[in-house]
Design an enzyme around this catalytic site. Sequence first.
Site, PDB file in Angstrom:
ATOM      1  N   THR A  49     -14.445 -79.419  12.636  1.00  0.00           N
ATOM      2  CA  THR A  49     -15.534 -80.397  13.177  1.00  0.00           C
ATOM      3  C   THR A  49     -16.715 -80.574  12.883  1.00  0.00           C
ATOM      4  O   THR A  49     -16.631 -80.100  11.535  1.00  0.00           O
ATOM      5  CB  THR A  49     -15.601 -79.715  14.681  1.00  0.00           C
ATOM      6  OG1 THR A  49     -16.459 -78.359  14.385  1.00  0.00           O
ATOM      7  CG2 THR A  49     -14.158 -78.951  15.334  1.00  0.00           C
ATOM      8  N   CYS A  50     -17.537 -81.482  13.454  1.00  0.00           N
ATOM      9  CA  CYS A  50     -19.015 -81.540  12.779  1.00  0.00           C
ATOM     10  C   CYS A  50     -19.503 -80.258  12.493  1.00  0.00           C
ATOM     11  O   CYS A  50     -20.424 -80.186  11.623  1.00  0.00           O
ATOM     12  CB  CYS A  50     -19.745 -82.308  13.573  1.00  0.00           C
ATOM     13  SG  CYS A  50     -20.067 -81.720  15.094  1.00  0.00           S
ATOM     14  N   ASN A  51     -19.326 -79.223  13.288  1.00  0.00           N
ATOM     15  CA  ASN A  51     -20.006 -78.054  13.068  1.00  0.00           C
ATOM     16  C   ASN A  51     -19.270 -76.739  12.189  1.00  0.00           C
ATOM     17  O   ASN A  51     -19.986 -75.840  12.102  1.00  0.00           O
ATOM     18  CB  ASN A  51     -20.717 -77.646  14.116  1.00  0.00           C
ATOM     19  CG  ASN A  51     -21.995 -78.263  14.438  1.00  0.00           C
ATOM     20  OD1 ASN A  51     -22.683 -78.522  13.964  1.00  0.00           O
ATOM     21  ND2 ASN A  51     -21.799 -78.675  15.908  1.00  0.00           N
ATOM     22  N   ARG A  52     -18.207 -76.960  12.026  1.00  0.00           N
ATOM     23  CA  ARG A  52     -17.545 -75.880  11.560  1.00  0.00           C
ATOM     24  C   ARG A  52     -16.163 -76.534  10.597  1.00  0.00           C
ATOM     25  O   ARG A  52     -15.496 -77.399  11.034  1.00  0.00           O
ATOM     26  CB  ARG A  52     -16.978 -74.758  12.348  1.00  0.00           C
ATOM     27  CG  ARG A  52     -15.931 -75.259  13.378  1.00  0.00           C
ATOM     28  CD  ARG A  52     -15.581 -74.496  14.524  1.00  0.00           C
ATOM     29  NE  ARG A  52     -16.847 -74.164  15.358  1.00  0.00           N
ATOM     30  CZ  ARG A  52     -17.454 -72.947  15.485  1.00  0.00           C
ATOM     31  NH1 ARG A  52     -16.815 -72.002  14.614  1.00  0.00           N
ATOM     32  NH2 ARG A  52     -18.458 -72.826  16.339  1.00  0.00           N
ATOM     33  N   SER A 109     -20.396 -72.142  19.530  1.00  0.00           N
ATOM     34  CA  SER A 109     -20.882 -73.502  19.274  1.00  0.00           C
ATOM     35  C   SER A 109     -22.336 -73.511  19.277  1.00  0.00           C
ATOM     36  O   SER A 109     -22.981 -72.578  19.633  1.00  0.00           O
ATOM     37  CB  SER A 109     -20.666 -74.480  20.606  1.00  0.00           C
ATOM     38  OG  SER A 109     -18.975 -74.403  20.676  1.00  0.00           O
ATOM     39  N   GLU A 114     -20.683 -75.728  25.168  1.00  0.00           N
ATOM     40  CA  GLU A 114     -20.020 -76.910  25.220  1.00  0.00           C
ATOM     41  C   GLU A 114     -18.681 -77.140  25.267  1.00  0.00           C
ATOM     42  O   GLU A 114     -18.052 -76.213  24.960  1.00  0.00           O
ATOM     43  CB  GLU A 114     -20.687 -77.664  23.877  1.00  0.00           C
ATOM     44  CG  GLU A 114     -20.279 -77.091  22.704  1.00  0.00           C
ATOM     45  CD  GLU A 114     -19.176 -77.993  22.112  1.00  0.00           C
ATOM     46  OE1 GLU A 114     -18.627 -78.987  22.691  1.00  0.00           O
ATOM     47  OE2 GLU A 114     -18.531 -77.513  20.751  1.00  0.00           O
ATOM     48  N   GLN A 120     -10.669 -79.793  20.823  1.00  0.00           N
ATOM     49  CA  GLN A 120     -10.573 -79.653  19.369  1.00  0.00           C
ATOM     50  C   GLN A 120      -9.684 -78.615  18.858  1.00  0.00           C
ATOM     51  O   GLN A 120      -8.805 -78.767  17.886  1.00  0.00           O
ATOM     52  CB  GLN A 120     -11.893 -79.650  18.650  1.00  0.00           C
ATOM     53  CG  GLN A 120     -12.864 -80.893  18.776  1.00  0.00           C
ATOM     54  CD  GLN A 120     -14.274 -80.616  18.439  1.00  0.00           C
ATOM     55  OE1 GLN A 120     -14.667 -79.467  18.513  1.00  0.00           O
ATOM     56  NE2 GLN A 120     -14.838 -81.768  17.976  1.00  0.00           N
ATOM     57  N   GLY A 191     -16.397 -93.655  19.613  1.00  0.00           N
ATOM     58  CA  GLY A 191     -15.488 -92.558  20.172  1.00  0.00           C
ATOM     59  C   GLY A 191     -15.965 -91.809  21.100  1.00  0.00           C
ATOM     60  O   GLY A 191     -16.873 -91.987  22.111  1.00  0.00           O
TER      61      GLY A 191
END
Length: 427
Positions: A49-52, A109, A114, A120, A191
């Site tokens: 994902t964008c953070n992991r 998160s 969230e 995801q 998206g």
Amino acid sequence: MNIVVVGLSHKTAPVEVREKLSIPEPQLESAIAQLLNYPHIEEVAILSTCNRLEIYIVAHETELGIREVTQFLADYSKLPVPALRSHLFMLLHQDAVMHIMRVAGGLDSLVLGEGQILAQVKNTHKLGQQYGGIKTILNRLFKQALTAGKRVRTETSIGTGAVSISSAAVELAQMKIQSFASCRVTILGAGKMSRLLVQHLVSKGATQISIVNRSLGRAQELAKQFGEELVKCHLLPEMMTVIAESHIVFTSTSATEPILDRGKLEMVLEPSQPLMLFDISVPRNVHTDVNELEHVKAFNVDDLKAVVAQNQESRRKMAQEAEGLLDEEVAAFDLWWRSLETVTTISCLRNKIETIREQELEKALSRLGSDFGDKQQEVIEALTRGIVNKILHDPMVQLRAQQDVEARRHCMQTLQTLFNLDVEQAV
């Protein structure tokens, strides 16, 4: 067999490192295949994902499995292992199990609680099965994690009013400009993140929003949700023209390289024209060199931490409600995991009894002679199977139910001795 997770996240690595290790969905199949080719990796799932980026494996040898995943990440990112290792975390079995539960519940998160992460994790499970990486153990683990995540969303208050990356970006923008009422806002991408951006912008009073996307279809669907008088749609070739007329730009596309840089902006902006860019994509959509332009300010996902920190404390208290639920789901998975130890003994016992049943049935049928019909043979076959199943049922249930490790192993040893089972040969 051991469960291991090797990964990095917003807690351990800055965005410039995370983007090097982001694995887009079209590349997941080959990445999973590559990892499965390593000799000590039996199962694999990739959560990107964008953070992991987290790689879950079932390994024959824990240390060797970790080395193989680390080597894969170094090869993929083109970062030397020593430099990469400083950003990685590695969790083994019980810690790995609890970690995926916390991730699915939104407790790990950037924005505590969230909800997008649950979808995801679900997608990771689906694609892992589709590409052959997820088998028995990870299948059970991810199913349990999804159950945990759903329980956190429905049985606790942590999801109530939870902010997202998109809403945090809008909050940050509002801190910089005070009011959206007179601002022309452009969003690159159409998206889910972009839909959330529009939702939060409209709630903050934005009235001039443009969506720029590769295809008009998705952009128009998004515009219809909020009113076409509020949201205008444009195709990618119009991007720089639309940006030139904007005060604020949010970027949320799946591009793997920057789509905006200093050179492109210089061509369309007036020398003193102000512009703010909020890039919530990983890999980043906006090149760092745009900050060299005097009146241009660019922010990325790591800049959202200050905004998120403002409401983290109250949400942290809510998160305590979720921890008890996660403990229950971890215990449920652990009970199943420990029952796997009994599988070989149970299988060996059943095979031995079944072999005896077949041999004795064959002898009996041969003595009954050829006049004995098919119908009678089926009845006797069913009778003997039923007897075997009923005799084995209680021992198998009791063996699986033993929660104490030593007690369960003692029961297995007793069964192996009493029935003279050769478990080693069965394996």
